[in-house]
Design a protein around this motif. Structure first.
Motif, PDB file in Angstrom:
ATOM      1  N   LEU A   1      26.507  56.331 -67.258  1.00 19.72           N
ATOM      2  CA  LEU A   1      26.887  57.466 -68.102  1.00 19.72           C
ATOM      3  C   LEU A   1      28.000  58.279 -67.446  1.00 19.72           C
ATOM      4  CD1 LEU A   1      23.324  58.633 -69.235  1.00 19.72           C
ATOM      5  CD2 LEU A   1      25.021  57.391 -70.587  1.00 19.72           C
ATOM      6  N   THR A   2      27.966  58.314 -66.119  1.00 15.45           N
ATOM      7  CA  THR A   2      28.997  59.033 -65.363  1.00 15.45           C
ATOM      8  C   THR A   2      30.378  58.431 -65.602  1.00 15.45           C
ATOM      9  OG1 THR A   2      27.573  59.888 -63.610  1.00 15.45           O
ATOM     10  CG2 THR A   2      29.844  59.426 -63.012  1.00 15.45           C
ATOM     11  N   LEU A   3      30.452  57.093 -65.605  1.00 17.08           N
ATOM     12  CA  LEU A   3      31.735  56.431 -65.839  1.00 17.08           C
ATOM     13  C   LEU A   3      32.272  56.743 -67.228  1.00 17.08           C
ATOM     14  CD1 LEU A   3      31.084  52.920 -64.242  1.00 17.08           C
ATOM     15  CD2 LEU A   3      32.604  54.716 -63.379  1.00 17.08           C
ATOM     16  N   VAL A   4      31.380  56.731 -68.214  1.00 19.12           N
ATOM     17  CA  VAL A   4      31.810  56.992 -69.595  1.00 19.12           C
ATOM     18  C   VAL A   4      32.287  58.432 -69.746  1.00 19.12           C
ATOM     19  CG1 VAL A   4      31.073  57.090 -72.013  1.00 19.12           C
ATOM     20  CG2 VAL A   4      30.278  55.233 -70.531  1.00 19.12           C
ATOM     21  N   THR A   5      31.490  59.382 -69.288  1.00 15.32           N
ATOM     22  CA  THR A   5      31.868  60.787 -69.452  1.00 15.32           C
ATOM     23  C   THR A   5      33.054  61.146 -68.567  1.00 15.32           C
ATOM     24  OG1 THR A   5      30.229  61.456 -67.775  1.00 15.32           O
ATOM     25  CG2 THR A   5      29.526  61.465 -70.070  1.00 15.32           C
ATOM     26  N   GLY A   6      33.118  60.549 -67.372  1.00 20.29           N
ATOM     27  CA  GLY A   6      34.262  60.806 -66.502  1.00 20.29           C
ATOM     28  C   GLY A   6      35.555  60.329 -67.131  1.00 20.29           C
ATOM     29  N   TRP A   7      35.502  59.173 -67.803  1.00 20.50           N
ATOM     30  CA  TRP A   7      36.681  58.651 -68.491  1.00 20.50           C
ATOM     31  C   TRP A   7      37.095  59.581 -69.628  1.00 20.50           C
ATOM     32  CZ3 TRP A   7      40.590  55.524 -67.912  1.00 20.50           C
ATOM     33  CH2 TRP A   7      41.332  55.138 -69.031  1.00 20.50           C
TER      34      TRP A   7
ATOM     35  N   LEU B   1      32.200  60.774 -56.775  1.00 22.72           N
ATOM     36  CA  LEU B   1      33.616  60.766 -57.118  1.00 22.72           C
ATOM     37  C   LEU B   1      33.851  61.407 -58.486  1.00 22.72           C
ATOM     38  CD1 LEU B   1      34.780  57.250 -55.881  1.00 22.72           C
ATOM     39  CD2 LEU B   1      35.080  59.474 -54.768  1.00 22.72           C
ATOM     40  N   ARG B   2      32.936  61.178 -59.400  1.00 22.21           N
ATOM     41  CA  ARG B   2      33.075  61.800 -60.722  1.00 22.21           C
ATOM     42  C   ARG B   2      33.002  63.311 -60.625  1.00 22.21           C
ATOM     43  NH1 ARG B   2      30.209  65.260 -64.479  1.00 22.21           N
ATOM     44  NH2 ARG B   2      30.566  64.493 -66.595  1.00 22.21           N
ATOM     45  N   GLU B   3      32.101  63.832 -59.784  1.00 28.37           N
ATOM     46  CA  GLU B   3      31.987  65.278 -59.628  1.00 28.37           C
ATOM     47  C   GLU B   3      33.290  65.867 -59.094  1.00 28.37           C
ATOM     48  OE1 GLU B   3      29.488  67.015 -60.670  1.00 28.37           O
ATOM     49  OE2 GLU B   3      28.275  65.301 -61.213  1.00 28.37           O
ATOM     50  N   ILE B   4      33.916  65.160 -58.144  1.00 28.54           N
ATOM     51  CA  ILE B   4      35.184  65.625 -57.590  1.00 28.54           C
ATOM     52  C   ILE B   4      36.273  65.571 -58.658  1.00 28.54           C
ATOM     53  CG2 ILE B   4      36.973  65.158 -55.871  1.00 28.54           C
ATOM     54  CD1 ILE B   4      34.731  64.020 -54.078  1.00 28.54           C
ATOM     55  N   LEU B   5      36.292  64.474 -59.442  1.00 31.52           N
ATOM     56  CA  LEU B   5      37.291  64.321 -60.496  1.00 31.52           C
ATOM     57  C   LEU B   5      37.204  65.437 -61.520  1.00 31.52           C
ATOM     58  CD1 LEU B   5      39.393  62.656 -62.142  1.00 31.52           C
ATOM     59  CD2 LEU B   5      37.441  61.471 -63.187  1.00 31.52           C
ATOM     60  N   VAL B   6      35.996  65.692 -62.004  1.00 26.90           N
ATOM     61  CA  VAL B   6      35.831  66.715 -63.032  1.00 26.90           C
ATOM     62  C   VAL B   6      36.155  68.101 -62.484  1.00 26.90           C
ATOM     63  CG1 VAL B   6      34.153  67.840 -64.551  1.00 26.90           C
ATOM     64  CG2 VAL B   6      34.172  65.349 -64.339  1.00 26.90           C
ATOM     65  N   SER B   7      35.807  68.358 -61.225  1.00 21.32           N
ATOM     66  CA  SER B   7      36.138  69.646 -60.616  1.00 21.32           C
ATOM     67  C   SER B   7      37.648  69.845 -60.579  1.00 21.32           C
ATOM     68  CB  SER B   7      35.574  69.731 -59.189  1.00 21.32           C
ATOM     69  OG  SER B   7      34.172  69.730 -59.208  1.00 21.32           O
ATOM     70  N   GLY B   8      38.370  68.778 -60.195  1.00 17.80           N
ATOM     71  CA  GLY B   8      39.823  68.869 -60.160  1.00 17.80           C
ATOM     72  C   GLY B   8      40.417  69.085 -61.535  1.00 17.80           C
ATOM     73  N   LEU B   9      39.887  68.371 -62.527  1.00 19.29           N
ATOM     74  CA  LEU B   9      40.390  68.536 -63.890  1.00 19.29           C
ATOM     75  C   LEU B   9      40.125  69.939 -64.417  1.00 19.29           C
ATOM     76  CD1 LEU B   9      39.335  65.129 -65.520  1.00 19.29           C
ATOM     77  CD2 LEU B   9      41.655  65.927 -65.031  1.00 19.29           C
ATOM     78  N   ARG B  10      38.926  70.450 -64.142  1.00 20.84           N
ATOM     79  CA  ARG B  10      38.604  71.803 -64.611  1.00 20.84           C
ATOM     80  C   ARG B  10      39.526  72.835 -63.959  1.00 20.84           C
ATOM     81  NH1 ARG B  10      34.131  72.345 -67.669  1.00 20.84           N
ATOM     82  NH2 ARG B  10      32.581  70.676 -67.623  1.00 20.84           N
ATOM     83  N   GLU B  11      39.819  72.662 -62.667  1.00 19.93           N
ATOM     84  CA  GLU B  11      40.696  73.602 -61.976  1.00 19.93           C
ATOM     85  C   GLU B  11      42.100  73.555 -62.565  1.00 19.93           C
ATOM     86  OE1 GLU B  11      42.354  74.551 -57.453  1.00 19.93           O
ATOM     87  OE2 GLU B  11      40.841  73.003 -57.785  1.00 19.93           O
ATOM     88  N   TYR B  12      42.597  72.335 -62.826  1.00 25.24           N
ATOM     89  CA  TYR B  12      43.933  72.189 -63.403  1.00 25.24           C
ATOM     90  C   TYR B  12      43.998  72.794 -64.804  1.00 25.24           C
ATOM     91  CZ  TYR B  12      47.750  69.964 -65.912  1.00 25.24           C
ATOM     92  OH  TYR B  12      48.851  69.744 -66.699  1.00 25.24           O
ATOM     93  N   LEU B  13      43.021  72.462 -65.649  1.00 25.66           N
ATOM     94  CA  LEU B  13      43.038  72.947 -67.019  1.00 25.66           C
ATOM     95  C   LEU B  13      42.786  74.443 -67.096  1.00 25.66           C
ATOM     96  CD1 LEU B  13      41.158  70.021 -68.812  1.00 25.66           C
ATOM     97  CD2 LEU B  13      43.608  70.513 -68.811  1.00 25.66           C
ATOM     98  N   ALA B  14      42.034  74.968 -66.130  1.00 23.71           N
ATOM     99  CA  ALA B  14      41.819  76.418 -66.106  1.00 23.71           C
ATOM    100  C   ALA B  14      43.146  77.144 -65.907  1.00 23.71           C
ATOM    101  CB  ALA B  14      40.841  76.793 -65.002  1.00 23.71           C
ATOM    102  N   GLY B  15      44.046  76.548 -65.101  1.00 24.17           N
ATOM    103  CA  GLY B  15      45.367  77.139 -64.912  1.00 24.17           C
ATOM    104  C   GLY B  15      46.182  77.139 -66.190  1.00 24.17           C
ATOM    105  N   LEU B  16      45.854  76.207 -67.104  1.00 24.88           N
ATOM    106  CA  LEU B  16      46.523  76.152 -68.404  1.00 24.88           C
ATOM    107  C   LEU B  16      45.749  76.916 -69.471  1.00 24.88           C
ATOM    108  CD1 LEU B  16      47.471  72.358 -68.534  1.00 24.88           C
ATOM    109  CD2 LEU B  16      48.875  74.257 -67.737  1.00 24.88           C
ATOM    110  N   ARG B  17      44.650  77.531 -69.054  1.00 23.59           N
ATOM    111  CA  ARG B  17      43.760  78.258 -69.966  1.00 23.59           C
ATOM    112  C   ARG B  17      43.219  77.342 -71.059  1.00 23.59           C
ATOM    113  NH1 ARG B  17      47.026  84.030 -70.676  1.00 23.59           N
ATOM    114  NH2 ARG B  17      47.229  84.448 -68.446  1.00 23.59           N
ATOM    115  N   VAL B  18      42.832  76.167 -70.643  1.00 22.90           N
ATOM    116  CA  VAL B  18      42.226  75.194 -71.543  1.00 22.90           C
ATOM    117  C   VAL B  18      40.831  74.890 -71.039  1.00 22.90           C
ATOM    118  CG1 VAL B  18      42.332  72.820 -72.402  1.00 22.90           C
ATOM    119  CG2 VAL B  18      44.434  74.170 -72.170  1.00 22.90           C
ATOM    120  N   GLY B  19      39.856  74.963 -71.922  1.00 19.82           N
ATOM    121  CA  GLY B  19      38.485  74.678 -71.534  1.00 19.82           C
ATOM    122  C   GLY B  19      38.193  73.187 -71.567  1.00 19.82           C
ATOM    123  N   LEU B  20      37.242  72.745 -70.751  1.00 23.26           N
ATOM    124  CA  LEU B  20      36.793  71.356 -70.750  1.00 23.26           C
ATOM    125  C   LEU B  20      35.327  71.366 -71.175  1.00 23.26           C
ATOM    126  CD1 LEU B  20      37.938  68.566 -70.054  1.00 23.26           C
ATOM    127  CD2 LEU B  20      36.963  68.803 -67.779  1.00 23.26           C
TER     128      LEU B  20
END
Length: 202
Positions: A171-177, A101-120
């Motif tokens: 560690l996944t929960l912490v970094t995902g948060w 679930l964390r991998e899916i979450l981060v993928s979604g966040l990266r896709e959204y922020l990429a549209g804003l030209r913001v790096g994660l």
């Protein structure tokens, strides 16, 4: 596709997945051990492709796109194989679900922020998470049967792998948060309402 060494290493992680599936499907001690070796070798390329790309200054848009995709495909395949072939007990499914679930979450966040030209950016803690995660999956793919094939049947390899998986999940929960908070900051702040070309990196 740019055929430089970093990109070839990245592609090799994807090409390793069918072989990984075949080896686990054999359900033999040596097949399990070979699956561990293939997965571990593929996981190590994640370190070297980035290192070589930076040292030789041969980064590319293709590489930046494919690298996280290859990582997630490899991890997702390993988790599904372990679950599908009953290599995880019921309790160990929980950290596996958290990681997926964390991998899916981060993928979604990266896709959204990429549209804003913001790096994660990748944090140091996220790198530790990746290390424990890859180590856990490789150990679980070998399992007790793989250890027995090497004459190491007295070692509780499966248990060690599960402990590492729980550590990776923590560690996944912490970094995902952390990534989630970063995404919300841009979605709910002024940055989220700005024109894409006017955004500044976090």
């Amino acid at each position: 596709m740019p055929l430089d060494l970093p990109n070839l290493l990245t592609v090799s992680r994807i090409l390793a997945i069918p072989l990984l599936v075949l080896l686990v499907a054999l359900q033999t001690p040596w097949g399990d051990m070979a699956a561990c070796v293939v997965f571990s070798a593929a996981a190590i390329t994640d370190y070297f492709d980035g290192k070589i790309a930076r040292e030789r200054q041969i980064t590319s848009d293709f590489g930046r796109m494919l690298d996280p995709i290859a990582d997630k495909l490899l991890v997702g395949a390993a988790l599904m194989l372990l679950a599908g072939f009953d290599r995880l007990n019921d309790l160990a499914l929980l950290p596996a679900i958290v990681i997926m679930l964390r991998e899916i979450l981060v993928s979604g966040l990266r896709e959204y922020l990429a549209g804003l030209r913001v790096g994660l950016p990748v944090t140091r803690l996220a790198k530790w998470k990746t290390g424990f995660q890859m180590g856990a999956l490789g150990t679980l793919l070998a399992g007790d049967s793989g250890a027995a094939a090497l004459g190491l049947g007295v070692l509780p390899v499966g248990l060690i792998g599960e402990i590492m998986l729980w550590t990776a999940a923590g560690l996944t929960l912490v970094t995902g948060w952390d990534y989630w908070v970063a995404g919300l900051r841009h979605a709910g702040g002024k940055e989220g309402a700005a024109e894409p070309g006017r955004l500044s990196p976090p």
